[in-house]
Design an enzyme around this catalytic site. Structure first.
Site, PDB file in Angstrom:
ATOM      1  CE  LYS A 118      28.756 100.285 -96.532  1.00  0.00           C
ATOM      2  NZ  LYS A 118      30.059 100.305 -95.785  1.00  0.00           N
ATOM      3  CG  ASP A 173      34.457 101.558 -87.103  1.00  0.00           C
ATOM      4  OD1 ASP A 173      34.346 101.776 -85.870  1.00  0.00           O
ATOM      5  OD2 ASP A 173      33.649 101.967 -87.939  1.00  0.00           O
ATOM      6  N   GLY A 223      24.019 105.879 -92.968  1.00  0.00           N
ATOM      7  CA  GLY A 223      25.040 106.277 -92.004  1.00  0.00           C
ATOM      8  C   GLY A 223      25.948 107.336 -92.567  1.00  0.00           C
ATOM      9  CB  VAL A 265      22.676  99.859 -96.358  1.00  0.00           C
ATOM     10  CG1 VAL A 265      22.691  98.370 -96.674  1.00  0.00           C
ATOM     11  CG2 VAL A 265      24.042 100.303 -95.853  1.00  0.00           C
ATOM     12  CB  SER A 324      30.166 105.465 -95.218  1.00  0.00           C
ATOM     13  OG  SER A 324      29.326 104.395 -94.851  1.00  0.00           O
ATOM     14  N   GLY A 325      27.112 106.395 -96.236  1.00  0.00           N
ATOM     15  CA  GLY A 325      26.167 106.264 -97.325  1.00  0.00           C
ATOM     16  C   GLY A 325      24.910 105.523 -96.930  1.00  0.00           C
TER      17      GLY A 325
END
Length: 987
Positions: free
Chosen positions: A707, A811, A688, A693, A690-691
């Site tokens: 993650k 979120d 995603g 997984v 952010s990074g």
């Protein structure tokens, strides 16, 4: 000139296909953003178009009602060219510009009704609005209007309703508003005016029936001039900083007042005499600093239905006349210092639904007929000094839902019928001197979810019939004298979350079949007489977090299956256990968990008896120990050599992930080095913004999710707002909280070159969003979805109410709700979470929007003001997803957001078209109730959204809450304070 220019443009515009359409119709077609599907330019008049009302003879447009039609863009100024227009409503749309002053200076002259509420209009309120000579109703509420209330508003001559609720107006309330003598409704609530007082001139508005000034940052005294408002029916001065006493003169002139709300101020002084306010139906002065006695003049209020004086400093006794109010259905006096006895005939003449006198110094017996009207639903009397027996009559009160009597001096037995009330959800008897046994009649309490009866003198055995309580979530009966064994029937309690039976005289073995307690989070059987082996099935309970079996007679070995658990507390001390300690627990961190077991051996020194060496055996044992030391030396040398070669191969990886940077937050049995070695692209399960997984299967068989955050350069870091980055927010949040519905962060790593790892518990079923919006949706039947909603709500409730300071997730969405193998739900991804230290002061401003489209609360999206209500809106969207099966933004429907689709579909087609067709029709009633909760949570007005604790309660009681009277609460603050202020761990 402006309108002449518009007319010129209109006539110079290309002609429509029909030359017969009236001039009014051409004006309506001038703005494309107003066009609706049935606005046909070929019609002769617009009178049959949606939202259009015409004069019956002239066909001139007299009214436009274009509410809730998803209109956007600027305000269509050409509307004011309609010469006969008298009513205009554009509420619940997305109009997003300012209102030009010139529009109203020369147009809309015949307007009587103007409603722009629930839009995104900005800028100052046009001072030319007061030039509309016939205007009677003006509603600009729930926008982003700023600046001051125009002084020109004092020129209104016919205006009866002025509603400016929930804008960002500042300045002070104009003194000149007192000149608008025609006003019947003045609503300025929830604007952050500059610190100021209530203008005394408002006392000149003698026609006023409703005055709302809640949440306006007002200070000073309540002006006595308000006593001149002898037609006032609603007075709301709540959520301010008013001081002093309520002036006696306030009640001298109010002959027909219906509602007075003065709560959540900092008022002080005594309550004044009520004088001649004989028509008062609802009096709310809660959450203030009021002192003195409750005045006996209250007796004059013969029509009183609701009395809320909680959270003050009131003293003295409750006036006897309270018992004579025939219409009183709500009495809330908690959090004061009231004393004495309650009137003996309290309830005889009333139709109580709620009675809450908790946290006072009341004493004496509980009145015998509190449920005299047969409507009592909630009885809260905790933390007082009530004595004597619980009245037998409460056992006949079939309407009771919640009974809280903890921390009193009650004695005797509990009425047998009280155990089995059919709608009872919570029964709390903690910290009294009650005796007797748990009655078999408890089998009738089909809705009982929470049974708390610890620290009493209950005796006898736990009846087998308790296994029939399918809804039982918590059973806490510690510190009593219960005997016998745990009934086999209790293994059927599949919803059980807490079972606390410590400090009793229970015996026998733990029954087989406890593997059915798949939702059990806490099991405490300490200090009893249980015996036999510890069941291996305990190791299969997926969410067990707290296990205390200490102080019993358990024997045999500790099951190795207990290593499957992720425990925050394990206590097996003071039993008769033997054998080896499972490797996961064979370390110093768990030493106290195994003390007092004479036969227990393992890697912990001091748990087992040391061997004694006689003089004749010294030589033999010396040689044995020498051999052991030599062997240990060899092993050490070989180990050092092996480590050297491994270290050389691992040197590069160590540079990237320095072990000194690893931080652990829970006890775990894996090596962080091993995790780094297994981060291969073959193990990626998601990626995603952010990074990435990874799914990592460790050598001990444990599975974790890792993650790996993308590296962030300095420029990107500085472009983010001043809050912590996602890694720091996640670590600060998850590193300090513990809850069964919050995903566990095992450990984390941050190296110097911006490589960051977060290691979580692995959730085998992925995210709710992936499940719900794919072919796997059919696996989510309604009971599963319902439980997911409750699990997620409990997780968010923990963040909002049990964390200090509270945490706002920011979120909340279906992709951030993860599912384990049993479809238990946990809230995840705290990369933008905020420790909200400013909740008590209101919303906190952010510099950028965090969250996901479709889930962002309206007020957050265009004001950047965030508090816990933003999470509640997002959770409401998740509920709508669970019910409809639709995504938050529907790409097949022009990305129309789910909330608007649900509300418009409900209005036009009904519930059948909203509910996911894959759900079984037998659950229709329950689904409908959950839908109502989702709609309340997604209310466009933040103040009307319930707290998460209240949401959990509503969801848990969804099948049993009877309907109560409606319309009794403030339109801006409907949440019941008693649920939030003294509920403790009870929801």
């Amino acid at each position: 000139m402006f309108h002449l220019f518009l007319l010129l443009l209109l006539f110079l515009s290309p002609p429509h296909p029909s030359l017969s359409l009236t001039q009014d119709g051409l004006i309506l077609l001038h703005y494309p953003n107003l066009h609706l599907p049935d606005w046909n330019p070929l019609d002769s008049t617009p009178c049959n178009w949606t939202g259009v009302t015409c004069h019956p003879t002239t066909s001139a447009v007299t009214a436009l009602n274009l509410s809730n039609l998803q209109l956007s863009g600027p305000f269509p100024t050409s509307i004011c060219l309609l010469p006969s227009l008298s009513s205009l409503s554009l509420s619940f749309n997305n109009l997003n510009s300012s209102l030009p002053s010139s529009t109203f200076s020369s147009g809309c002259a015949r307007l009587r009704h103007l409603d722009f509420s629930q839009n995104i209009l900005t800028g100052p309120i046009p001072n030319t609005l007061s030039s509309l000579p016939n205007l009677i109703y003006l509603d600009l509420s729930f926008n982003n209007f700023s600046g001051e209330i125009p002084a020109s508003f004092s020129h209104f001559r016919r205006l009866e309703s002025l509603i400016l609720v929930n804008n960002i107006l500042n300045g002070t309330i104009p003194f000149s508003l007192g000149n608008v003598s025609t006003l019947k409704t003045l609503d300025l609530a929830y604007n952050h005016f500059l610190t100021g007082t209530i203008p005394k001139s408002l006392g000149n508005l003698t026609n006023l029936e409703g005055l709302w000034l809640a949440g306006c940052d007002l200070v000073g005294l309540i002006p006595s001039s308000l006593g001149n408002l002898n037609r006032l029916q609603n007075l709301d001065l709540s959520r301010n900083m008013l001081t002093g006493a309520i002036p006696e003169t306030l009640f001298l002139g109010l002959k027909s007042i219906i509602q007075i709300e003065l709560y959540e101020n900092f008022l002080s002084g005594e309550l004044p005499e009520m004088m001649n306010v004989t028509e008062l139906e609802r009096f709310d002065a809660s959450v203030n600093g009021l002192s003195g006695k409750i005045p006996s003049e209250l007796c004059k209020l013969k029509k009183l239905e609701s009395l809320n004086l909680y959270d003050n400093k009131l003293q003295g006794s409750l006036p006897e006349c309270i018992a004579g109010f025939e219409n009183l259905y709500e009495l809330k006096l908690f959090n004061n210092t009231l004393k004495g006895t309650l009137p003996s005939d309290l309830g005889n003449n009333s139709m109580f639904q709620t009675l809450d006198v908790s946290y006072n110094h009341f004493s004496g017996e509980i009145p015998a007929n509190l449920c005299g009207g047969g409507t009592l639903q909630e009885l809260m009397m905790i933390y007082n000094s009530f004595s004597g027996r619980i009245p037998e009559s409460l056992g006949n009160c079939k309407s009771l839902i919640r009974v809280r009597l903890r921390n009193n001096n009650l004695s005797g037995t509990v009425p047998e019928a009280l155990w089995g009330l059919p709608h009872l959800y919570l029964l709390e008897l903690v910290e009294n001197s009650l005796s007797g046994s748990i009655s078999n009649a408890i089998s009738g309490a089909k809705n009982l979810s929470i049974l708390l009866m610890s620290r009493n003198m209950f005796s006898g055995s736990i009846p087998d019939s308790i296994g029939l309580l399918e809804s039982l979530v918590e059973f806490v009966a510690s510190h009593n004298s219960l005997t016998g064994s745990i009934p086999i029937s209790m293994v059927k309690l599949s919803q059980l979350d807490r079972l606390v039976l410590s400090d009793n005289e229970l015996s026998g073995e733990i029954s087989e079949g406890i593997g059915e307690w798949r939702k059990l989070n806490e099991l405490d059987l300490a200090n009893n007489k249980f015996e036999g082996n510890i069941p291996k099935e305990l190791g299969n309970l997926p969410v067990l977090n707290y296990l205390d079996l200490s102080g019993n007679h358990f024997s045999g070995e500790i099951p190795f299956e207990l290593q499957n658990l992720k425990l925050d507390l394990l206590n097996l001390s003071n039993n008769q256990l033997s054998g080896d300690i499972p490797p996961l627990y064979a370390n110093e961190n768990y030493r106290k968990s195994f003390l007092g077991n004479q036969g227990l051996c393992g890697g912990l020194s001091g748990l087992c008896p040391r061997p004694t060496f006689g003089e004749n055996k010294n030589t033999k044992y010396v040689w044995i120990f020498r051999f052991i030391f030599v062997l240990a030396g060899v092993v050490f040398v070989v180990g050092v050599a092996w480590f050297y070669f491994k270290f050389k191969n691992f040197k590069k990886m160590k540079k990237r992930f320095n072990m000194s940077k690893w931080r652990s937050f829970h006890k775990h049995g894996f090596s962080e080095f091993e995790i780094v070695k297994l981060l291969s692209e073959d193990n990626v399960i998601g990626s995603g913004a952010s990074g990435k997984v990874y799914k990592v299967v460790l050598s001990n068989g444990e599975v974790v999710a890792v993650k790996k955050l993308w590296a962030v350069n300095k420029v990107e870091t500085e472009s983010v707002d001043s809050e912590k980055d996602g890694f720091e927010a996640e670590v600060e949040t998850l590193g300090n909280i513990r809850h069964k519905n919050i995903v566990r962060l095992w450990c984390c790593c941050k190296s110097g070159d911006n490589n960051k790892l977060l290691v979580y518990e692995y959730m085998s079923n992925g995210s709710l969003g992936d499940f719900l919006h794919s072919s796997k949706k059919c696996l989510l039947d309604w009971p599963t979805r319902y439980k997911i909603a409750i699990d997620a709500a409990e997780g968010l409730s923990y963040l909002h109410h049990d964390c200090v300071p509270p945490i706002v997730h920011r979120d909340v969405k279906s992709n951030n709700i993860l599912l384990d193998s049993e479809f238990g739900a946990k809230v995840a991804d705290f990369g933008v979470a905020k420790f909200f230290r400013g909740v008590s002061q209101g919303a906190e401003s952010m510099s950028v929007i965090a969250g996901s489209y479709g889930y962002i609360a309206p007020e957050y999206a265009y004001t950047l003001r965030v508090n816990e209500k933003s999470d509640i809106y997002s959770f409401g969207v998740v509920i709508l997803e669970l019910i409809t099966g639709r995504p938050p933004l529907d790409p097949e429907n022009e990305d129309k957001d789910l909330v608007n689709w649900v509300t418009s579909t409900l209005d036009q087609k009904g519930e059948d078209q909203v509910i996911d067709r894959t759900l079984e029709i037998k659950h229709r009633e329950e689904i409908s109730k959950v839908l109502s909760v989702g709609l309340i949570c997604t209310s466009s007005l933040p103040i009307t959204r319930p707290s998460m604790r209240r949401v959990v309660k509503m969801l848990q009681e969804i099948t049993s809450v009877p309907k109560s009277r409606s319309g009794r609460f403030s339109p801006y603050y409907q949440e019941e304070a008693s649920e939030n202020d003294h509920q403790g761990n009870i929801v």
